[in-house]
Scaffold this active site. Structure first.
Site, PDB file in Angstrom:
ATOM      1  N   LYS A 163      14.474  31.805  -7.212  1.00 20.36           N
ATOM      2  CA  LYS A 163      15.481  31.244  -7.875  1.00 20.36           C
ATOM      3  C   LYS A 163      16.314  32.262  -9.052  1.00 20.36           C
ATOM      4  O   LYS A 163      17.540  32.176  -8.835  1.00 20.36           O
ATOM      5  CB  LYS A 163      15.069  30.072  -8.888  1.00 20.36           C
ATOM      6  CG  LYS A 163      16.004  29.452  -9.772  1.00 20.36           C
ATOM      7  CD  LYS A 163      16.922  28.356  -8.725  1.00 20.36           C
ATOM      8  CE  LYS A 163      18.140  27.610  -9.735  1.00 20.36           C
ATOM      9  NZ  LYS A 163      19.134  27.466  -8.791  1.00 20.36           N
ATOM     10  N   CYS A 203      23.103  28.277 -16.852  1.00 23.02           N
ATOM     11  CA  CYS A 203      22.459  28.975 -15.538  1.00 23.02           C
ATOM     12  C   CYS A 203      22.661  30.491 -15.439  1.00 23.02           C
ATOM     13  O   CYS A 203      21.932  31.222 -15.950  1.00 23.02           O
ATOM     14  CB  CYS A 203      22.630  27.964 -14.334  1.00 23.02           C
ATOM     15  SG  CYS A 203      22.156  26.367 -14.697  1.00 23.02           S
TER      16      CYS A 203
HETATM   17  N1  LIG Z   1      22.937  22.238 -14.334  1.00 16.27           N
HETATM   18  C1  LIG Z   1      22.593  22.842 -13.275  1.00 16.27           C
HETATM   19  O1  LIG Z   1      23.517  23.222 -12.573  1.00 16.27           O
HETATM   20  C2  LIG Z   1      21.352  23.175 -12.580  1.00 16.27           C
HETATM   21  C3  LIG Z   1      20.204  23.399 -13.638  1.00 16.27           C
HETATM   22  N2  LIG Z   1      18.957  23.672 -13.394  1.00 16.27           N
HETATM   23  C4  LIG Z   1      17.726  23.606 -14.047  1.00 16.27           C
HETATM   24  O2  LIG Z   1      17.606  22.340 -14.438  1.00 16.27           O
HETATM   25  C5  LIG Z   1      17.592  22.374 -16.097  1.00 16.27           C
HETATM   26  C6  LIG Z   1      17.895  20.944 -16.611  1.00 16.27           C
HETATM   27  O3  LIG Z   1      19.376  21.157 -16.356  1.00 16.27           O
HETATM   28  P1  LIG Z   1      20.311  19.914 -16.668  1.00 16.27           P
HETATM   29  O4  LIG Z   1      19.876  18.605 -15.900  1.00 16.27           O
HETATM   30  O5  LIG Z   1      21.769  20.507 -16.414  1.00 16.27           O
HETATM   31  O6  LIG Z   1      20.172  19.709 -18.112  1.00 16.27           O
HETATM   32  P2  LIG Z   1      21.017  18.700 -19.075  1.00 16.27           P
HETATM   33  O7  LIG Z   1      21.033  19.311 -20.350  1.00 16.27           O
HETATM   34  O8  LIG Z   1      22.091  17.924 -18.457  1.00 16.27           O
HETATM   35  O9  LIG Z   1      19.804  17.487 -19.215  1.00 16.27           O
HETATM   36  C7  LIG Z   1      18.278  17.620 -19.635  1.00 16.27           C
HETATM   37  C8  LIG Z   1      17.913  16.446 -20.207  1.00 16.27           C
HETATM   38  O10 LIG Z   1      16.377  16.897 -20.530  1.00 16.27           O
HETATM   39  C9  LIG Z   1      16.253  15.960 -21.747  1.00 16.27           C
HETATM   40  N3  LIG Z   1      14.891  16.599 -22.327  1.00 16.27           N
HETATM   41  C10 LIG Z   1      14.951  17.688 -23.250  1.00 16.27           C
HETATM   42  N4  LIG Z   1      13.595  17.731 -23.508  1.00 16.27           N
HETATM   43  C11 LIG Z   1      12.908  16.952 -23.012  1.00 16.27           C
HETATM   44  C12 LIG Z   1      11.491  16.604 -22.962  1.00 16.27           C
HETATM   45  N5  LIG Z   1      10.617  17.380 -23.604  1.00 16.27           N
HETATM   46  N6  LIG Z   1      11.076  15.801 -22.201  1.00 16.27           N
HETATM   47  C13 LIG Z   1      11.829  14.951 -21.389  1.00 16.27           C
HETATM   48  N7  LIG Z   1      13.187  15.070 -21.424  1.00 16.27           N
HETATM   49  C14 LIG Z   1      13.707  16.139 -22.235  1.00 16.27           C
HETATM   50  C15 LIG Z   1      17.381  15.746 -22.391  1.00 16.27           C
HETATM   51  O11 LIG Z   1      17.316  14.786 -23.281  1.00 16.27           O
HETATM   52  C16 LIG Z   1      18.491  15.906 -21.307  1.00 16.27           C
HETATM   53  O12 LIG Z   1      18.728  14.570 -20.968  1.00 16.27           O
HETATM   54  C17 LIG Z   1      18.252  23.659 -16.519  1.00 16.27           C
HETATM   55  O13 LIG Z   1      17.640  24.240 -17.582  1.00 16.27           O
HETATM   56  C18 LIG Z   1      18.052  24.413 -15.290  1.00 16.27           C
HETATM   57  O14 LIG Z   1      16.905  25.438 -15.693  1.00 16.27           O
HETATM   58  C19 LIG Z   1      18.649  24.302 -11.803  1.00 16.27           C
HETATM   59  C20 LIG Z   1      19.876  23.914 -11.070  1.00 16.27           C
HETATM   60  C21 LIG Z   1      21.033  23.663 -11.449  1.00 16.27           C
HETATM   61  C1  LIG Z   2      23.426  30.877  -6.905  1.00 18.62           C
HETATM   62  C2  LIG Z   2      24.404  29.775  -7.276  1.00 18.62           C
HETATM   63  O1  LIG Z   2      25.196  29.727  -6.643  1.00 18.62           O
HETATM   64  N1  LIG Z   2      24.022  29.150  -8.255  1.00 18.62           N
HETATM   65  C3  LIG Z   2      24.813  27.816  -8.366  1.00 18.62           C
HETATM   66  C4  LIG Z   2      25.192  27.828 -10.075  1.00 18.62           C
HETATM   67  O2  LIG Z   2      25.971  26.903 -10.426  1.00 18.62           O
HETATM   68  P1  LIG Z   2      26.794  26.460 -11.619  1.00 18.62           P
HETATM   69  O3  LIG Z   2      26.809  25.148 -11.949  1.00 18.62           O
HETATM   70  O4  LIG Z   2      26.224  27.540 -12.666  1.00 18.62           O
HETATM   71  O5  LIG Z   2      28.438  27.120 -11.050  1.00 18.62           O
HETATM   72  P2  LIG Z   2      28.809  28.501 -10.646  1.00 18.62           P
HETATM   73  O6  LIG Z   2      29.887  28.174  -9.448  1.00 18.62           O
HETATM   74  O7  LIG Z   2      27.737  29.508 -10.201  1.00 18.62           O
HETATM   75  O8  LIG Z   2      29.586  29.057 -11.999  1.00 18.62           O
HETATM   76  C5  LIG Z   2      29.054  29.668 -12.962  1.00 18.62           C
HETATM   77  C6  LIG Z   2      30.261  30.346 -13.533  1.00 18.62           C
HETATM   78  O9  LIG Z   2      30.775  31.540 -12.954  1.00 18.62           O
HETATM   79  C7  LIG Z   2      32.177  31.389 -12.696  1.00 18.62           C
HETATM   80  N2  LIG Z   2      32.164  31.994 -11.405  1.00 18.62           N
HETATM   81  C8  LIG Z   2      31.853  31.250 -10.367  1.00 18.62           C
HETATM   82  C9  LIG Z   2      32.116  31.827  -9.063  1.00 18.62           C
HETATM   83  C10 LIG Z   2      33.077  32.831  -8.948  1.00 18.62           C
HETATM   84  O10 LIG Z   2      33.029  33.560  -7.765  1.00 18.62           O
HETATM   85  N3  LIG Z   2      33.755  33.571 -10.038  1.00 18.62           N
HETATM   86  C11 LIG Z   2      33.305  33.002 -11.414  1.00 18.62           C
HETATM   87  O11 LIG Z   2      33.871  33.383 -12.256  1.00 18.62           O
HETATM   88  C12 LIG Z   2      32.348  29.942 -12.938  1.00 18.62           C
HETATM   89  O12 LIG Z   2      33.743  29.821 -13.391  1.00 18.62           O
HETATM   90  C13 LIG Z   2      31.455  29.621 -14.115  1.00 18.62           C
HETATM   91  O13 LIG Z   2      31.954  29.595 -15.229  1.00 18.62           O
HETATM   92  O14 LIG Z   2      23.720  27.698 -10.563  1.00 18.62           O
HETATM   93  C14 LIG Z   2      23.084  26.603 -10.376  1.00 18.62           C
HETATM   94  C15 LIG Z   2      21.860  26.783 -11.223  1.00 18.62           C
HETATM   95  O15 LIG Z   2      20.852  27.382 -10.904  1.00 18.62           O
HETATM   96  O16 LIG Z   2      21.907  26.155 -12.515  1.00 18.62           O
HETATM   97  C16 LIG Z   2      22.666  26.710  -8.879  1.00 18.62           C
HETATM   98  O17 LIG Z   2      21.804  25.414  -8.570  1.00 18.62           O
HETATM   99  C17 LIG Z   2      24.015  26.519  -8.120  1.00 18.62           C
HETATM  100  O18 LIG Z   2      23.673  26.892  -6.734  1.00 18.62           O
END
Ligand SMILES: NC(=O)C1=CN([C@@H]2O[C@H](COP(=O)(O)OP(=O)(O)OC[C@H]3O[C@@H](n4cnc5c(N)ncnc54)[C@H](O)[C@@H]3O)[C@@H](O)[C@H]2O)C=CC1
Ligand SMILES: CC(=O)N[C@@H]1[C@@H](OP(=O)(O)OP(=O)(O)OC[C@H]2O[C@@H](n3ccc(=O)[nH]c3=O)[C@H](O)[C@@H]2O)O[C@H](C(=O)O)[C@@H](O)[C@@H]1O
Length: 452
Positions: free
Chosen positions: A236, A290
């Site tokens: 990851k 992220c």
């Molecule tokens: N946002 C993304 O694009 C992605 C995020 N992730 C992973 O998922 C994690 C969560 O991301 P999001 O869903 O975007 O975060 P978010 O900030 O949108 O939601 C987090 C939720 O968890 C709750 N929370 C916090 N502490 C808690 C606890 N102790 N027990 C139960 N609930 C609790 C909060 O109240 C909130 O509703 C990230 O830290 C990252 O590691 C992985 C891939 C994509």
């Molecule tokens: C490897 C990968 O593509 N990871 C994705 C990424 O999603 P995330 O929501 O963070 O968006 P993102 O498209 O990576 O953009 C992150 C940041 O990078 C910038 N960005 C993105 C692509 C690019 O070519 N140039 C650029 O400047 C975006 O504007 C943004 O500010 O991070 C997610 C995560 O792990 O949270 C992951 O699940 C998603 O698949």
């Protein structure tokens, strides 16, 4: 305790098919901890599969809205209707009592925030709180699945021992696996259901077996089992490192545009026409909780220096200042000092369509402009004024005849239709190649592009 007709999966040598049937018929109760942008869609897909999911969040307003059949998460196609139907039929219930939920679940899925401290070390406080709650309700045969992105070594070296300590169970009585969330906001349900292969890695073979059994049912894509949890955790963060380094390459190339007197993005697009090249897009910087965070999850866990990844972080974090320097330079060419300038910053969220400002490049950019004395208006059409780190101005309220500069950081759809002819001559710094061409009237600099 869970009632008789329910079963657990870890260390149970009953027939695999019987376990699959138990899972998909709701006889393996699931709890999902964290109901945010990722957790709520994940809980919904688990509820579609099993019909028996308890969603857990510490934010009672989130819990109340979900139980009322309303999704607090916006911008996810299909999620609103799915939450309404799943809660109505009783497949998904939300609670704000983690320990109570843990006592009745047999599978515990953790997807709470894992972020960074101010001095850029992993902040696992939410993970620790969730895992402690699970430990307090853990039973022999339970499986714990971590989907939050974590530093490599966290499941084996932190989660498993913490669960042992809090529950009093021995290590062979419950499973722990890392199954990364390979999902993007805006397409979460599609991604979770199986846009990509699902990676699973357990702290022992039985943990891996149980995780595989679950995701073979949940995902309609392949399930890839890796050697152990640390390998899965590394998969990851390696994905994130790859992306950060390649965006940094694009950003560095964008900065030599004037030296080469070319359109750098044109050259990138053509370079990418053969399969060994995948240069990403230059922009205003890298935001979200992220991609800019994951490198520090690795830096914190290794002794060996990682100069390439460190430099990539510095390059990406330098882009807001690069945009400011271009604005200052071009305003000066029009005999406007930055401290006398009125500037609108377009976009505060880290990317379009996601109401998230953590690590957004717009934040240091606005702070720098304010520090230099400029009068700054900030416009973001999707962000709630209450959660914005700066006061927001509606685009139509920006003083048209008093504006000297515009900087686009986030390419929200709304900005593509701005009628720039209504503005007097401006300096426009377009960080995402997103603004309609207005070079006939304004002095426009587009990051990475040739002069417009
Ligand atoms: N946002 C993304 O694009 C992605 C995020 N992730 C992973 O998922 C994690 C969560 O991301 P999001 O869903 O975007 O975060 P978010 O900030 O949108 O939601 C987090 C939720 O968890 C709750 N929370 C916090 N502490 C808690 C606890 N102790 N027990 C139960 N609930 C609790 C909060 O109240 C909130 O509703 C990230 O830290 C990252 O590691 C992985 C891939 C994509
Ligand atoms: C490897 C990968 O593509 N990871 C994705 C990424 O999603 P995330 O929501 O963070 O968006 P993102 O498209 O990576 O953009 C992150 C940041 O990078 C910038 N960005 C993105 C692509 C690019 O070519 N140039 C650029 O400047 C975006 O504007 C943004 O500010 O991070 C997610 C995560 O792990 O949270 C992951 O699940 C998603 O698949």
């Amino acid at each position: 305790m869970i009632s008789e007709e329910y079963i657990r999966l870890y260390g149970i040598d009953s027939d695999q098919e019987e376990q699959r049937i138990a899972l998909t018929s709701g006889r393996v109760p699931v709890a999902v901890y964290g109901l945010g942008k990722m957790g709520l869609p994940l809980a919904a897909v688990y509820a579609e599969l099993t019909g028996n999911v308890t969603g857990v969040d510490i934010d009672s307003s989130v819990v109340d809205r979900i139980n009322a059949g309303v999704s607090p998460v916006t911008g996810e196609p299909g999620l609103d209707d799915l939450i309404a139907s799943l809660t109505a039929e009783g497949s998904l219930e939300a609670v704000d009592t983690p320990t109570v939920a843990a006592a009745t679940a047999a599978v515990h899925v953790v997807i709470v925030p894992t972020t960074l401290t101010r001095d850029k070390h992993p902040d696992l406080t939410a993970l620790e709180a969730a895992v402690e709650s699970i430990g307090a309700g853990l039973s022999p045969g339970d499986q714990v699945i971590i989907e939050s992105t974590v530093p490599p070594g966290t499941c084996g070296g932190f989660v498993k021992p913490l669960l042992e300590r809090v529950s009093g169970l021995s290590p062979d009585q419950f499973g722990v696996a890392f199954c990364p969330e390979r999902t993007s906001s805006g397409r979460a349900l599609e991604d979770i259901r199986g846009a990509y292969p699902k990676v699973v890695g357990g702290v022992d073979d039985e943990s891996t077996r149980v995780a595989r059994l679950i995701y073979d049912e949940l995902s309609n894509n392949d399930v890839i089992t890796v050697s152990d949890a640390t390998t899965a955790e590394s998969v990851k963060v390696f994905e994130g490192l790859y992306r950060d380094v390649n965006i940094a390459l694009a950003n560095e190339l964008a900065q030599i545009r004037d030296d080469l007197e070319i359109d750098v993005v044109e050259a990138i697009m053509v370079a990418n026409t053969q399969p060994f090249c995948d240069i990403h897009l230059p922009g205003a910087g890298v935001g979200g909780h992220c991609i800019p965070y994951y490198p520090y999850f690795v830096f914190d866990r290794v002794k060996t220096s990682m100069p390439l990844c460190q430099t990539a972080r510095e390059t990406n974090d330098s882009m807001p200042q690069f945009l400011v320097s271009k604005l200052v330079e071009r305003l000066a060419a029009h005999e406007t000092a930055i401290e006398d300038a009125t500037v609108v910053v377009l976009g505060l969220t880290y990317r379009p369509g996601v109401a998230e400002v953590r690590a957004s490049p717009a934040i240091p950019l606005v702070e720098t402009l304010q520090h230099l004395g400029a009068r700054v208006f900030v416009v973001d059409p999707i962000l709630d004024k209450a959660t914005a780190p700066f006061p927001l101005t509606a685009l139509e309220e920006v003083p048209v005849d008093d504006l000297d500069g515009a900087v686009l950081v986030t390419n929200h759809d709304e900005f593509a239709t701005i009628d720039w002819t209504s503005y007097d001559s401006l300096v426009c710094i377009d960080g995402r190649d997103a603004l309609p061409d207005s070079s006939a009237k304004h002095d426009v600099y587009v990051v990475g592009r040739g002069s417009k």
